[in-house]
Design a protein around this motif. Structure first.
Motif, PDB file in Angstrom:
ATOM      1  N   GLN A 130      -8.781   8.540   5.478  1.00 14.34           N
ATOM      2  CA  GLN A 130      -8.938   7.170   5.000  1.00 14.34           C
ATOM      3  C   GLN A 130      -7.700   6.325   5.272  1.00 14.34           C
ATOM      4  O   GLN A 130      -7.799   5.108   5.461  1.00 14.34           O
ATOM      5  CB  GLN A 130      -9.256   7.173   3.502  1.00 14.34           C
ATOM      6  N   VAL A 131      -6.538   6.974   5.309  1.00 15.01           N
ATOM      7  CA  VAL A 131      -5.289   6.229   5.516  1.00 15.01           C
ATOM      8  C   VAL A 131      -5.275   5.564   6.884  1.00 15.01           C
ATOM      9  O   VAL A 131      -4.936   4.390   7.030  1.00 15.01           O
ATOM     10  CB  VAL A 131      -4.065   7.162   5.370  1.00 15.01           C
ATOM     11  N   VAL A 132      -5.635   6.326   7.920  1.00 19.96           N
ATOM     12  CA  VAL A 132      -5.537   5.799   9.288  1.00 19.96           C
ATOM     13  C   VAL A 132      -6.888   5.341   9.830  1.00 19.96           C
ATOM     14  O   VAL A 132      -6.986   4.983  11.006  1.00 19.96           O
ATOM     15  CB  VAL A 132      -4.917   6.843  10.242  1.00 19.96           C
ATOM     16  N   LYS A 133      -7.912   5.331   8.987  1.00 22.19           N
ATOM     17  CA  LYS A 133      -9.250   4.976   9.456  1.00 22.19           C
ATOM     18  C   LYS A 133      -9.292   3.660  10.226  1.00 22.19           C
ATOM     19  O   LYS A 133      -9.975   3.565  11.262  1.00 22.19           O
ATOM     20  CB  LYS A 133     -10.220   4.936   8.276  1.00 22.19           C
ATOM     21  N   PRO A 134      -8.583   2.594   9.784  1.00 21.52           N
ATOM     22  CA  PRO A 134      -8.661   1.321  10.516  1.00 21.52           C
ATOM     23  C   PRO A 134      -8.133   1.402  11.944  1.00 21.52           C
ATOM     24  O   PRO A 134      -8.504   0.573  12.780  1.00 21.52           O
ATOM     25  CB  PRO A 134      -7.803   0.373   9.662  1.00 21.52           C
ATOM     26  N   VAL A 135      -7.252   2.357  12.232  1.00 22.20           N
ATOM     27  CA  VAL A 135      -6.653   2.431  13.573  1.00 22.20           C
ATOM     28  C   VAL A 135      -6.950   3.765  14.259  1.00 22.20           C
ATOM     29  O   VAL A 135      -6.511   3.986  15.381  1.00 22.20           O
ATOM     30  CB  VAL A 135      -5.121   2.224  13.496  1.00 22.20           C
ATOM     31  N   ASP A 177       0.822  -1.215   0.000  1.00 24.86           N
ATOM     32  CA  ASP A 177       0.000   0.000   0.000  1.00 24.86           C
ATOM     33  C   ASP A 177       0.858   1.269   0.000  1.00 24.86           C
ATOM     34  O   ASP A 177       0.360   2.375   0.195  1.00 24.86           O
ATOM     35  CB  ASP A 177      -0.930  -0.011   1.225  1.00 24.86           C
ATOM     36  N   GLY A 178       2.158   1.102  -0.211  1.00 21.12           N
ATOM     37  CA  GLY A 178       3.061   2.245  -0.313  1.00 21.12           C
ATOM     38  C   GLY A 178       3.121   3.083   0.943  1.00 21.12           C
ATOM     39  O   GLY A 178       3.145   2.559   2.054  1.00 21.12           O
ATOM     40  N   LYS A 179       3.127   4.390   0.767  1.00 23.71           N
ATOM     41  CA  LYS A 179       3.297   5.271   1.925  1.00 23.71           C
ATOM     42  C   LYS A 179       2.076   5.228   2.850  1.00 23.71           C
ATOM     43  O   LYS A 179       2.202   5.485   4.046  1.00 23.71           O
ATOM     44  CB  LYS A 179       3.599   6.701   1.493  1.00 23.71           C
ATOM     45  N   ASN A 180       0.908   4.853   2.309  1.00 24.82           N
ATOM     46  CA  ASN A 180      -0.264   4.703   3.160  1.00 24.82           C
ATOM     47  C   ASN A 180      -0.034   3.617   4.207  1.00 24.82           C
ATOM     48  O   ASN A 180      -0.321   3.786   5.393  1.00 24.82           O
ATOM     49  CB  ASN A 180      -1.500   4.354   2.330  1.00 24.82           C
ATOM     50  N   GLY A 181       0.486   2.486   3.740  1.00 22.54           N
ATOM     51  CA  GLY A 181       0.742   1.385   4.657  1.00 22.54           C
ATOM     52  C   GLY A 181       1.830   1.709   5.667  1.00 22.54           C
ATOM     53  O   GLY A 181       1.733   1.346   6.841  1.00 22.54           O
ATOM     54  N   LEU A 182       2.865   2.393   5.217  1.00 24.96           N
ATOM     55  CA  LEU A 182       3.929   2.813   6.124  1.00 24.96           C
ATOM     56  C   LEU A 182       3.397   3.759   7.198  1.00 24.96           C
ATOM     57  O   LEU A 182       3.677   3.589   8.389  1.00 24.96           O
ATOM     58  CB  LEU A 182       5.044   3.501   5.328  1.00 24.96           C
ATOM     59  N   PHE A 183       2.627   4.750   6.768  1.00 26.14           N
ATOM     60  CA  PHE A 183       2.093   5.716   7.726  1.00 26.14           C
ATOM     61  C   PHE A 183       1.166   5.034   8.726  1.00 26.14           C
ATOM     62  O   PHE A 183       1.234   5.281   9.935  1.00 26.14           O
ATOM     63  CB  PHE A 183       1.346   6.833   6.997  1.00 26.14           C
ATOM     64  N   ARG A 184       0.318   4.163   8.225  1.00 27.70           N
ATOM     65  CA  ARG A 184      -0.642   3.481   9.094  1.00 27.70           C
ATOM     66  C   ARG A 184       0.076   2.630  10.143  1.00 27.70           C
ATOM     67  O   ARG A 184      -0.303   2.623  11.313  1.00 27.70           O
ATOM     68  CB  ARG A 184      -1.578   2.618   8.245  1.00 27.70           C
ATOM     69  N   SER A 244      -6.745   7.510  21.687  1.00 29.84           N
ATOM     70  CA  SER A 244      -7.604   8.447  22.407  1.00 29.84           C
ATOM     71  C   SER A 244      -8.763   7.718  23.069  1.00 29.84           C
ATOM     72  O   SER A 244      -9.178   8.075  24.180  1.00 29.84           O
ATOM     73  CB  SER A 244      -8.120   9.538  21.463  1.00 29.84           C
ATOM     74  N   GLY A 245      -9.281   6.689  22.408  1.00 27.68           N
ATOM     75  CA  GLY A 245     -10.365   5.914  23.001  1.00 27.68           C
ATOM     76  C   GLY A 245      -9.937   5.227  24.283  1.00 27.68           C
ATOM     77  O   GLY A 245     -10.673   5.222  25.279  1.00 27.68           O
ATOM     78  N   ARG A 246      -8.747   4.654  24.256  1.00 29.93           N
ATOM     79  CA  ARG A 246      -8.239   3.984  25.467  1.00 29.93           C
ATOM     80  C   ARG A 246      -7.964   5.000  26.567  1.00 29.93           C
ATOM     81  O   ARG A 246      -8.274   4.759  27.740  1.00 29.93           O
ATOM     82  CB  ARG A 246      -6.960   3.203  25.132  1.00 29.93           C
ATOM     83  N   LEU A 261       3.199   3.034  11.285  1.00 34.05           N
ATOM     84  CA  LEU A 261       3.869   3.929  12.217  1.00 34.05           C
ATOM     85  C   LEU A 261       2.869   4.529  13.207  1.00 34.05           C
ATOM     86  O   LEU A 261       3.134   4.603  14.413  1.00 34.05           O
ATOM     87  CB  LEU A 261       4.577   5.051  11.455  1.00 34.05           C
ATOM     88  N   TYR A 262       1.731   4.956  12.703  1.00 33.37           N
ATOM     89  CA  TYR A 262       0.690   5.550  13.540  1.00 33.37           C
ATOM     90  C   TYR A 262       0.205   4.540  14.585  1.00 33.37           C
ATOM     91  O   TYR A 262       0.050   4.869  15.767  1.00 33.37           O
ATOM     92  CB  TYR A 262      -0.459   6.001  12.644  1.00 33.37           C
ATOM     93  N   SER A 263      -0.028   3.324  14.134  1.00 30.97           N
ATOM     94  CA  SER A 263      -0.503   2.281  15.033  1.00 30.97           C
ATOM     95  C   SER A 263       0.546   1.930  16.085  1.00 30.97           C
ATOM     96  O   SER A 263       0.236   1.753  17.267  1.00 30.97           O
ATOM     97  CB  SER A 263      -0.878   1.029  14.223  1.00 30.97           C
ATOM     98  N   ASP A 264       1.808   1.860  15.658  1.00 28.83           N
ATOM     99  CA  ASP A 264       2.889   1.540  16.592  1.00 28.83           C
ATOM    100  C   ASP A 264       3.044   2.632  17.642  1.00 28.83           C
ATOM    101  O   ASP A 264       3.216   2.342  18.830  1.00 28.83           O
ATOM    102  CB  ASP A 264       4.201   1.357  15.832  1.00 28.83           C
ATOM    103  N   LEU A 265       2.973   3.878  17.228  1.00 33.04           N
ATOM    104  CA  LEU A 265       3.073   4.982  18.168  1.00 33.04           C
ATOM    105  C   LEU A 265       1.935   4.929  19.175  1.00 33.04           C
ATOM    106  O   LEU A 265       2.134   5.160  20.376  1.00 33.04           O
ATOM    107  CB  LEU A 265       3.048   6.316  17.421  1.00 33.04           C
ATOM    108  N   GLY A 266       0.752   4.605  18.706  1.00 34.82           N
ATOM    109  CA  GLY A 266      -0.379   4.485  19.621  1.00 34.82           C
ATOM    110  C   GLY A 266      -0.175   3.390  20.639  1.00 34.82           C
ATOM    111  O   GLY A 266      -0.439   3.585  21.834  1.00 34.82           O
TER     112      GLY A 266
END
Length: 202
Positions: free
Chosen positions: A125-130, A61-68, A135-137, A70-75
């Motif tokens: 849309q990029v980070v929608k799955p995560v 998914d290219g940079k979308n997958g990379l960003f997602r 913030s919810g937690r 990274l975002y998930s890992d940071l969370g």
């Protein structure tokens, strides 16, 4: 980035894991420097010492997958740190402050802080799955602490604890942005958040 757990891996597996980690580290650096919109797959691959084809092999998914990722890992890292600090405190007020401290600590790394604060319509849309996991937690933890702080009060203080928890988490995000801009502001930012918390729990 969270490093892979130490297990018995073949040389090929270790090489693949190292390449994947290099791509993620490079992506974090590029995203932090230029944001999401201007980040180019070619630049990320070059920063990792890899080809564009290699990047797509690991992240179709290219940079979308990379960003997602990274975002998930940071969370995950932020939640783990918040729960670690919170477990050391008995007072509800201090447990809420532990959550705030965890977020601000993560943002003391300028690269991570800048990445965390990236925003824009393209990211929806990029980070929608995560999106909203951290913030919810945080809201769950803070709401639980608010309920404990208010237990036994007659009459109960006005305001729904879930709404108040959401508002406190909302105040922490711009504090994290300020932290990314000025890593020396930790104490003053915590003092400010503390005033907000006191207004809710006392």
């Amino acid at each position: 980035m969270t490093r892979p757990a130490k297990t018995t891996m073949s040389l090929r597996e270790r090489q693949r894991a190292a390449t994947r980690m290099a791509l993620l580290d490079a992506a974090l650096q590029v995203f932090s420097e230029v944001g999401f919109g201007l980040a180019a797959v070619e630049d990320i691959a070059a920063a990792a010492g890899a080809s564009k084809g290699t990047l797509y092999t690991y992240f179709p998914d290219g940079k979308n997958g990379l960003f997602r990722e990274l975002y998930s890992d940071l969370g995950r890292r932020t939640i783990e740190r918040a729960e670690e600090l919170r477990a050391k405190e008995k007072d509800p007020r201090e447990r809420i402050m532990a959550v705030a401290r965890a977020l601000l600590e993560v943002c003391t790394d300028p690269v991570v802080g800048r990445f965390y604060m990236i925003d824009g319509p393209a990211l929806g849309q990029v980070v929608k799955p995560v999106l909203g996991t951290t913030s919810g937690r945080f809201q769950e933890l803070i709401a639980a602490d608010l309920r404990e702080a208010r237990r036994g009060r007659r009459p109960p203080r006005p305001g729904d604890v879930d709404v108040l928890a959401a508002l406190l988490v909302g105040a922490m995000r711009p504090a994290g942005q300020k932290m990314a801009e000025d890593p020396g502001a930790l104490d003053s930012l915590l003092d400010g958040i503390g005033l907000l918390v006191d207004g809710v729990v006392k």
